[in-house]
Write a protein that holds these residues in place. Structure first.
Motif, mmCIF file in Angstrom:
data_model
loop_
_atom_site.group_PDB
_atom_site.id
_atom_site.type_symbol
_atom_site.label_atom_id
_atom_site.label_comp_id
_atom_site.label_asym_id
_atom_site.label_seq_id
_atom_site.Cartn_x
_atom_site.Cartn_y
_atom_site.Cartn_z
ATOM 1 N N PHE A 49 19.807 -5.805 6.186
ATOM 2 C CA PHE A 49 19.496 -4.827 5.136
ATOM 3 C C PHE A 49 18.731 -5.466 3.977
ATOM 4 C CE2 PHE A 49 22.034 -1.659 7.184
ATOM 5 C CZ PHE A 49 21.637 -0.449 6.618
ATOM 6 N N ALA A 50 18.796 -6.785 3.862
ATOM 7 C CA ALA A 50 17.987 -7.452 2.833
ATOM 8 C C ALA A 50 16.501 -7.250 3.098
ATOM 9 C CB ALA A 50 18.310 -8.944 2.787
ATOM 10 N N TRP A 51 16.136 -6.929 4.340
ATOM 11 C CA TRP A 51 14.721 -6.715 4.645
ATOM 12 C C TRP A 51 14.185 -5.432 4.015
ATOM 13 C CZ3 TRP A 51 15.637 -8.547 10.313
ATOM 14 C CH2 TRP A 51 15.510 -9.941 10.355
ATOM 15 N N VAL A 52 15.080 -4.559 3.550
ATOM 16 C CA VAL A 52 14.612 -3.417 2.742
ATOM 17 C C VAL A 52 13.881 -3.943 1.506
ATOM 18 C CG1 VAL A 52 15.358 -1.457 1.331
ATOM 19 C CG2 VAL A 52 16.416 -1.855 3.564
ATOM 20 N N LEU A 54 11.993 -6.324 1.419
ATOM 21 C CA LEU A 54 10.652 -6.796 1.772
ATOM 22 C C LEU A 54 9.572 -5.823 1.326
ATOM 23 C CD1 LEU A 54 10.869 -8.302 5.385
ATOM 24 C CD2 LEU A 54 10.015 -9.436 3.328
ATOM 25 N N LEU A 55 9.946 -4.566 1.145
ATOM 26 C CA LEU A 55 8.945 -3.551 0.833
ATOM 27 C C LEU A 55 8.100 -3.924 -0.384
ATOM 28 C CD1 LEU A 55 8.003 -0.883 2.059
ATOM 29 C CD2 LEU A 55 9.453 0.301 0.406
ATOM 30 N N PRO A 56 8.707 -4.422 -1.486
ATOM 31 C CA PRO A 56 7.863 -4.829 -2.616
ATOM 32 C C PRO A 56 6.842 -5.902 -2.263
ATOM 33 C CG PRO A 56 10.145 -4.619 -3.305
ATOM 34 C CD PRO A 56 10.133 -4.496 -1.814
ATOM 35 N N THR A 57 7.120 -6.684 -1.221
ATOM 36 C CA THR A 57 6.177 -7.715 -0.801
ATOM 37 C C THR A 57 4.859 -7.104 -0.326
ATOM 38 O OG1 THR A 57 7.993 -9.153 -0.150
ATOM 39 C CG2 THR A 57 5.848 -9.618 0.808
ATOM 40 N N PHE A 58 4.938 -5.904 0.232
ATOM 41 C CA PHE A 58 3.748 -5.269 0.783
ATOM 42 C C PHE A 58 3.166 -4.211 -0.144
ATOM 43 C CE2 PHE A 58 6.287 -6.739 4.406
ATOM 44 C CZ PHE A 58 5.348 -7.554 5.031
ATOM 45 N N LYS A 59 3.505 -4.294 -1.424
ATOM 46 C CA LYS A 59 2.998 -3.296 -2.362
ATOM 47 C C LYS A 59 1.487 -3.380 -2.547
ATOM 48 C CE LYS A 59 4.532 -6.239 -6.219
ATOM 49 N NZ LYS A 59 5.462 -6.316 -7.358
ATOM 50 N N PHE A 60 0.890 -4.501 -2.153
ATOM 51 C CA PHE A 60 -0.566 -4.597 -2.243
ATOM 52 C C PHE A 60 -1.247 -3.581 -1.336
ATOM 53 C CE2 PHE A 60 0.565 -7.432 1.233
ATOM 54 C CZ PHE A 60 -0.404 -7.161 2.185
ATOM 55 N N LEU A 61 -0.513 -3.060 -0.338
ATOM 56 C CA LEU A 61 -1.119 -2.092 0.574
ATOM 57 C C LEU A 61 -1.414 -0.766 -0.114
ATOM 58 C CD1 LEU A 61 1.048 -2.707 3.773
ATOM 59 C CD2 LEU A 61 -1.302 -3.474 3.352
ATOM 60 N N TRP A 62 -0.561 -0.383 -1.085
ATOM 61 C CA TRP A 62 -0.813 0.885 -1.783
ATOM 62 C C TRP A 62 -1.137 0.709 -3.269
ATOM 63 C CZ3 TRP A 62 4.190 -0.612 -0.502
ATOM 64 C CH2 TRP A 62 5.154 -0.594 -1.494
ATOM 65 N N ALA A 63 -1.078 -0.522 -3.783
ATOM 66 C CA ALA A 63 -1.406 -0.755 -5.193
ATOM 67 C C ALA A 63 -2.831 -0.324 -5.566
ATOM 68 C CB ALA A 63 -1.197 -2.227 -5.547
ATOM 69 N N PRO A 64 -3.854 -0.553 -4.695
ATOM 70 C CA PRO A 64 -5.200 -0.081 -5.073
ATOM 71 C C PRO A 64 -5.261 1.427 -5.306
ATOM 72 C CG PRO A 64 -5.355 -1.666 -3.275
ATOM 73 C CD PRO A 64 -3.894 -1.358 -3.451
ATOM 74 N N PHE A 114 16.992 5.910 3.340
ATOM 75 C CA PHE A 114 17.070 6.252 1.925
ATOM 76 C C PHE A 114 16.988 5.004 1.041
ATOM 77 C CE2 PHE A 114 19.569 10.080 3.570
ATOM 78 C CZ PHE A 114 18.418 10.860 3.633
ATOM 79 N N ALA A 115 17.541 3.879 1.523
ATOM 80 C CA ALA A 115 17.412 2.631 0.771
ATOM 81 C C ALA A 115 15.951 2.191 0.703
ATOM 82 C CB ALA A 115 18.265 1.547 1.421
ATOM 83 N N THR A 116 15.218 2.383 1.800
ATOM 84 C CA THR A 116 13.799 2.022 1.832
ATOM 85 C C THR A 116 12.984 2.902 0.882
ATOM 86 O OG1 THR A 116 14.003 1.295 4.127
ATOM 87 C CG2 THR A 116 11.786 1.753 3.327
ATOM 88 N N LEU A 117 13.274 4.197 0.869
ATOM 89 C CA LEU A 117 12.577 5.091 -0.063
ATOM 90 C C LEU A 117 12.867 4.699 -1.508
ATOM 91 C CD1 LEU A 117 13.095 8.539 1.702
ATOM 92 C CD2 LEU A 117 10.905 7.387 1.307
ATOM 93 N N ARG A 440 12.424 -13.199 1.055
ATOM 94 C CA ARG A 440 13.123 -12.016 1.555
ATOM 95 C C ARG A 440 13.218 -12.007 3.073
ATOM 96 N NH1 ARG A 440 10.425 -8.400 -3.193
ATOM 97 N NH2 ARG A 440 12.179 -8.573 -4.647
ATOM 98 N N LEU A 441 12.237 -12.603 3.742
ATOM 99 C CA LEU A 441 12.369 -12.771 5.186
ATOM 100 C C LEU A 441 13.587 -13.640 5.511
ATOM 101 C CD1 LEU A 441 8.684 -13.314 6.378
ATOM 102 C CD2 LEU A 441 10.228 -11.511 7.169
ATOM 103 N N LEU A 442 13.713 -14.752 4.806
ATOM 104 C CA LEU A 442 14.845 -15.644 5.037
ATOM 105 C C LEU A 442 16.158 -15.017 4.596
ATOM 106 C CD1 LEU A 442 13.305 -19.083 3.972
ATOM 107 C CD2 LEU A 442 13.872 -18.324 6.284
#
Length: 490
Positions: A49-52, A54-64, A114-117, A440-442
């Protein structure tokens, strides 16, 4: 917002924005891990569940998208940045309500959805607020106070939410706990609605009504996309045979190395790119290409450094509360420790970190912050070997939060100074997101690692937190290289 506005008003605004972003954070991380542990979910699954996070790590995908577009209605009246902040707050409130209705954790995939959202909308709020902060304060002297104000609000909310949620859960149950935090998350929204408009066109009520309709459509679309992606990932994991008993560490290390290999392969072409190259002018990848174009080969060293610097804190976050619960402390005792004790220690740490960046060289501030972060992690190892005592829990919690707060303040300002102001939102999202990819992966594999160490006859938690402290100190070894990095100019 006009830069001429008094600094005190700017700082007060960023305390509010920090509060908005910090309030939900523990609800999909630390508090959620306690909730799952109480429902006897296996430690390895709690680690997953810590991998939830991880989502902030990929915020560059929607930041633009946040740099380029405005939320209909909200953006035109209150300004692009505030519009996105308001939408994100609506997303946070609805996600918390959904988590409140599923606190039995009967369906773990639904809990994960819901945790991911909640993580997605919390991250979106941070992207918008960070971009605005960099635009308003382009120098270290200006960034220091504003960053401290933002982190004071952020950490105050994190601690209040973590402490309050556990105390309410102990007294009234998990549903009441999440409802209380949802109510708190809603409080900043009317304050933002009352702000003086930044845009033009239409009245306040018309803009608000239009914005609410558009926000509802965006919230539903985000939920559907998240559910679809989550279903596909679960199917892929099942197909690969990944489960609670799986050793995921090799997969994690392989994924962690992949970004560095891709960056090294792309770097020669990026450095040769002309100003009119599609690589540099693309709205989708141009902001990220610009970072590597400006720093060259040292960009990879910078990325490695930011990946390691906060790793110790991230590794400790998800498993510290299950460990403390295992030592015999109650949710109420942990809640009080995460209350005034943690809040006071965190505020002092953030304040000192914010002051340090305005006075001392980066070599000194980054080193001291890493040292105190490591001491905070070692506090959990020390606590595990002491007789049970609430005062000892308070001391270990204070050490952890002080070091975390100091390192957080210093690190935020350092990252902000690496950013090109032309691409403030996208580049800061990329750097701050990548900084937590490997940690967060670790962290997601942490539960499996501890379980395997315990099964081998070792004290798994001791070795895990000791390793997290050593990694925090290892970041200092990068400083002679990364502090030589100078941005190339066009």
């Amino acid at each position: 917002m006009d830069l001429a506005r008094p600094r005190t008003r700017l700082m007060a605004l960023y305390v509010l924005l920090g509060f908005s972003a910090g309030l939900p954070f523990y609800m999909f991380s630390t508090v959620l891990s306690v909730r799952l542990a109480e429902h006897r979910v296996p430690l390895a699954i709690i680690g997953f569940f810590a991998w939830v996070q991880l989502l902030p790590t990929f915020k560059f995908l929607w930041a633009p998208l946040l740099d380029r577009y405005a939320v209909p209605g909200l953006g035109r009246f209150w300004g692009k940045r505030v519009g996105w902040i308001m939408l994100a707050q609506l997303g946070i409130c609805t996600s918390l309500l959904a988590m409140a209705l599923t606190t039995g954790d009967v369906s773990l995939p639904l809990t994960a959805l819901f945790a991911t959202l909640l993580a997605f909308w919390t991250t979106t709020l941070e992207v918008a607020a960070d971009a605005w902060r960099i635009e308003l304060a382009p120098t270290p002297a200006a960034q220091g106070p504003l960053t401290a104000a933002n982190l004071w609000g952020y950490r105050s909310a994190m601690v209040a939410a973590g402490s309050g949620a556990l105390l309410v859960a102990d007294a009234r149950g998990w549903t009441a706990s999440y409802l209380v935090i949802a109510a708190g998350a809603f409080v900043p929204l009317p304050i933002l609605v009352a702000l003086r408009p930044e845009g033009e066109g239409g009245g306040r009520l018309v803009a608000l009504a239009t914005g609410l309709v558009a926000s509802l459509a965006i919230l539903v679309a985000a939920a559907l996309v998240t559910a679809g992606v989550g279903t596909a990932l679960l199917a892929a994991a099942t197909g690969l045979g990944i489960g609670a008993a799986s050793n995921v560490t090799p997969w994690v290390l392989g994924l962690a190395m992949l970004p560095f290999l891709l960056m090294a392969a792309a770097l020669p072409r990026i450095r040769r790119a002309a100003p009119d190259s599609r690589l540099r002018t693309s709205a989708a990848i141009g902001p990220y290409v610009d970072f590597f174009w400006r720093y060259g080969a040292l960009a990879i060293a910078l990325m490695a450094f930011v990946s390691v610097y906060r790793m110790g804190d991230v590794l400790a976050l998800n498993l510290s509360k299950p460990m403390v619960l295992g030592l015999g402390y109650t949710k109420s005792e942990i809640g009080w420790a995460d209350g005034l004790v943690a809040l006071a220690a965190s505020i002092v740490g953030v304040g000192i970190g914010g002051w340090m960046v305005t006075r001392w060289r980066w070599s000194v501030t980054l080193s001291l912050a890493a040292l105190f972060a490591a001491i905070g992690n070692l506090g959990f190892v020390w606590l595990a070997h002491q007789p049970r005592g609430v005062g000892l829990l308070y001391l270990a919690t204070a050490a952890d939060q002080f070091g975390n707060g100091m390192a957080g303040a210093v690190f935020v300002v350092y990252l902000s100074m690496l950013v090109n102001p032309r691409f403030a939102g996208a580049q800061y999202a990329f750097l701050s997101g990548f900084a937590f990819l490997l940690p967060r992966l670790l962290a997601g594999a942490g539960g499996s690692i501890v379980a395997r160490l315990d099964a081998s006859g070792y004290r798994g938690f001791d070795l895990f937190f000791l390793a997290s402290a050593v990694i925090s100190l290892a970041a200092i070894l990068f400083l002679p290289v990364v502090l030589r990095a100078k941005a190339r100019t066009a």
